[in-house]
Design an enzyme around this catalytic site. Structure first.
Site, PDB file in Angstrom:
ATOM      1  N   ASP A  11       3.259  -4.681  -5.649  1.00  0.00           N
ATOM      2  CA  ASP A  11       3.882  -6.069  -4.984  1.00  0.00           C
ATOM      3  C   ASP A  11       5.359  -5.994  -5.063  1.00  0.00           C
ATOM      4  OD1 ASP A  11       1.432  -7.070  -4.521  1.00  0.00           O
ATOM      5  OD2 ASP A  11       1.355  -8.277  -6.598  1.00  0.00           O
ATOM      6  N   GLU A  19       0.782  -1.150  -0.109  1.00  0.00           N
ATOM      7  CA  GLU A  19       0.102  -0.092  -0.093  1.00  0.00           C
ATOM      8  C   GLU A  19       0.932   1.428   0.063  1.00  0.00           C
ATOM      9  OE1 GLU A  19      -2.763  -0.441  -1.085  1.00  0.00           O
ATOM     10  OE2 GLU A  19      -3.223  -2.369  -0.425  1.00  0.00           O
TER      11      GLU A  19
END
Length: 678
Positions: A579, A515
């Site tokens: 990611d 995030e």
């Protein structure tokens, strides 16, 4: 795991120290060796090595389209929600506060299957009568506005949104919409699988309209009218990839300019019907789509529009009506999801209550199932990762000092939201009554709509949340420059107080880093520290950044999912970047922790570094139906679990070192195509 635009919240919640005693534990062992497939080398296919045993023994349950770590934890959380709701709906609960009583009534009305069967389509009869009585365009537009207010968006979406280029203000927004199928391509793609879906959809609409009492011939004709209107609306719609460009979604206009763009529609009447006659500024997501919808109101016959309105009213209500409607709604949905059985009624009702009375149920959930200690531990991990991210920014060889100052400032300005909102919604103006569940759903939708539209013209409330506390997910919001972690995800396998640091950093740490990296992915990097859409990069740095992101896009384009279907590298670019960045940052945080605490002994024969990557892999383990996979490839900005595992780790020399992989192994990408970004 993200949401670009969020909104929501209202009065301080509580989490008691007794919460952990009430929690239903996840029955799992961190990195259970039985989940591995040792017949495959970690350097050949790490996803299969890490998850092959689990994948083999965990088929998709009949009532699901996908089964994996997220789904298992969501099921656990839903069991906790059902405990709350059953207690709230029990008769004689004299200790309940007003919100708990509303939860009980809402849930009970949903569970009233006898009442639903008796009512049939009666809950929408008055609205159907209104639609059938429409005699001209002005009455048609009035009915469109009325249905919008009831939570049935027709032709376009309308609501409040943060101004992309003035993040302190809230303006009105109009977005492309009006479709029932998952994406524009389902109307326009000529491949056989899409042609078959369209035929099935037309048949579905016809069946549903017949349940309302239309003859088979009339229903078939009306279904064709619906398909024709939705196809026309799909043609000017932006693709999912185009919608990933924030600038392509930003066309701020005055009300007068909107009236010039779509002159046939009575915008003052629409705004008045929505309770906001004072609207002066609107962002139009897709001007061409709005122009098309406006022109169609003149060119498409009135009877066709009435069929379209009847269908969308019915489609929005179907899951809350009697079993013939519910069953046919599931039958068509299963052709897209691959689910073989319907979820039980109590689970459907728990989901509906979580979506409707979100803060009332969320506050009860955190009071019973989320401890202050868990919130403090998560915040500590967030701060650790932010510190590591800060240090990594200073050492980036490809970024100039000028841009580093801007990036560091943005990172420092992050708002961290953990567990649940600081303020909860006030439901005192919402009336929930025994009786029709659909009536209660409409009451909640109207409450939420009034609350949302009241924000237009007001300063941004930065305490609002875009997810409910029990949600197994997390998000970054670029306009708020915030990272948000609901209580629901802070459990095994993502976070486990009993697990070693390697497992927690490979799980929750990587989620946090993910995030954080969204603030600096291809979308997030276009917003500054205050959340404004503004370029803060030097031209040279931006070009280097785009070269690195291009390598990631190309990498994922080459992954095959089904038959000849590939991952869409452009659609999934933001998530793939997050990611890779999140895993890299979290790995560095683990190494820092190991240096401070000392290296622990091997566990199950694995080093901390190996356990870190294994923990990452177990997050993404899943089985999924082919039908659901096809829909996700077309619509989901996330790559399939196999590639969320293998994609980023194959770009990390740290992974190769941990498992002894050599150049030329499938899990080692050559330096010439290996992106080095965050």
């Amino acid at each position: 795991m993200r949401q670009v635009l969020c909104a929501l919240a209202l009065t301080l919640g509580l989490a008691t120290s007794a919460a952990a005693q009430n929690a239903v534990p996840i029955q799992s062992t961190p990195l259970d060796p039985a989940n591995l497939d040792r017949s495959v080398s970690a350097c050949t296919d790490f996803y299969q090595f890490a998850n092959g045993g689990w994948v083999k023994t965990n088929p998709v349950p009949a009532a699901f389209s996908r089964w994996g770590s997220f789904d298992q934890l969501a099921e656990n959380n839903q069991g906790n929600l059902l405990t709350i709701l059953r207690a709230a709906s029990a008769s004689g609960n004299t200790q309940a506060n007003d919100d708990i009583r509303k939860l009980g009534v809402f849930y009970s009305s949903c569970m009233d299957s006898v009442g639903a069967e008796r009512a049939g389509a009666q809950p929408i009869k008055a609205e159907l009568d209104r639609i059938n009585a429409v005699k001209n365009r002005r009455e048609l537009e009035a009915e469109i506005a009325r249905l919008h207010a009831r939570g049935v968006p027709l032709l376009f979406g309308f609501g409040a949104q943060q101004d992309f280029k003035n993040s302190t203000s809230v303006i009105a927004g109009i977005g492309q919409g009006g479709l029932s199928l998952p994406d524009r391509d389902y109307y326009l793609n000529t491949d056989k699988r899409y042609v078959d879906i369209r035929a099935n959809y037309v048949d579905h609409v016809s069946r549903m309209l017949q349940l309302l009492g239309e003859s088979s011939s009339q229903a078939a004709a009306d279904a064709q009218k619906v398909m024709a209107i939705e196809t026309a609306l799909a043609k000017p719609a932006m693709t999912r990839v185009q919608m990933r460009d924030p600038n392509a979604n930003y066309h701020r206009m005055t009300s007068a300019e909107v009236a010039q763009l779509a002159p046939g529609f009575s915008w003052p009447a629409f705004y008045t019907a929505e309770g906001r006659a004072d609207i002066s500024t609107v962002n139009i997501q897709n001007p061409e789509a709005l122009k098309t919808a406006d022109a169609m109101l003149t060119s498409v016959p009135l009877d066709d529009w009435k069929a379209y309105l009847r269908w969308h009213l019915l489609d929005a209500a179907a899951g809350s009506l009697s079993s013939p409607f519910v069953n046919e709604d599931f039958r068509f949905g299963s052709t897209l999801s691959g689910a073989k059985e319907m979820q039980t009624r109590d689970k459907r009702c728990a989901r509906a209550t979580d979506a409707g009375l979100r803060d009332a149920l969320g506050q009860a959930y955190v009071a019973q199932y989320f401890t202050p200690q868990a919130k403090a531990r998560a915040l500590e991990m967030v701060r650790n990762l932010e510190s590591v991210f800060h240090d990594r920014l200073q050492t980036l060889g490809w970024m100039s000092d000028t841009t580093k100052v801007q990036a560091t400032g943005k990172l420092a300005a992050f708002t961290n939201k953990i567990g649940y909102p600081d303020k909860w919604r006030d439901y005192s103006t919402l009336t929930i009554k025994p009786g029709s569940f659909l009536d209660n759903q409409v009451a909640v939708r109207q409450y939420e709509r009034r609350r949302t539209l009241a924000r237009i013209g007001q300063p941004v409330d930065r305490t609002e949340w875009g997810m409910t506390p029990p949600t197994v997910n997390a998000y970054y919001n670029p306009s708020m420059n915030e990272i948000v972690f609901p209580a629901g995800i802070m459990q095994p396998p993502f976070f486990d107080p009993k697990a070693d640091d390697a497992v927690n950093y490979g799980g929750m740490g990587a989620v946090i880093g993910h995030e954080m990296t969204h603030g600096f992915d291809d979308q997030g990097a276009q917003f500054d520290a205050q959340g404004n859409l503004r370029n803060w990069w030097s031209a040279s740095d931006l070009e280097k950044f785009k070269r690195g992101t291009g390598l990631v896009s190309t990498q994922f384009d080459n992954y095959t999912v089904l038959d000849s279907v590939h991952v869409n590298g452009k659609l999934t670019l933001g998530e793939n970047l997050a990611d890779l960045g999140g895993l890299s940052v979290s790995y560095a945080a683990l190494e820092k922790a190991l240096a401070q605490k000392g290296r622990p002994p091997l566990i199950d024969g694995f080093t901390p570094e190996q356990r870190f990557f294994l923990a990452w892999a177990q997050i993404w383990r899943q089985n999924i139906t082919p039908e659901a996979q096809r829909v996700r490839i077309n619509t989901d900005p996330h790559s399939p679990g196999q590639w969320r595992t293998n994609g980023p780790v194959s770009n990390m020399p740290q992974f190769a070192a941990a498992f002894g992989c050599k150049p030329g192994d499938p899990m080692v990408r050559p330096d010439s195509v290996r992106p080095v970004i965050w």
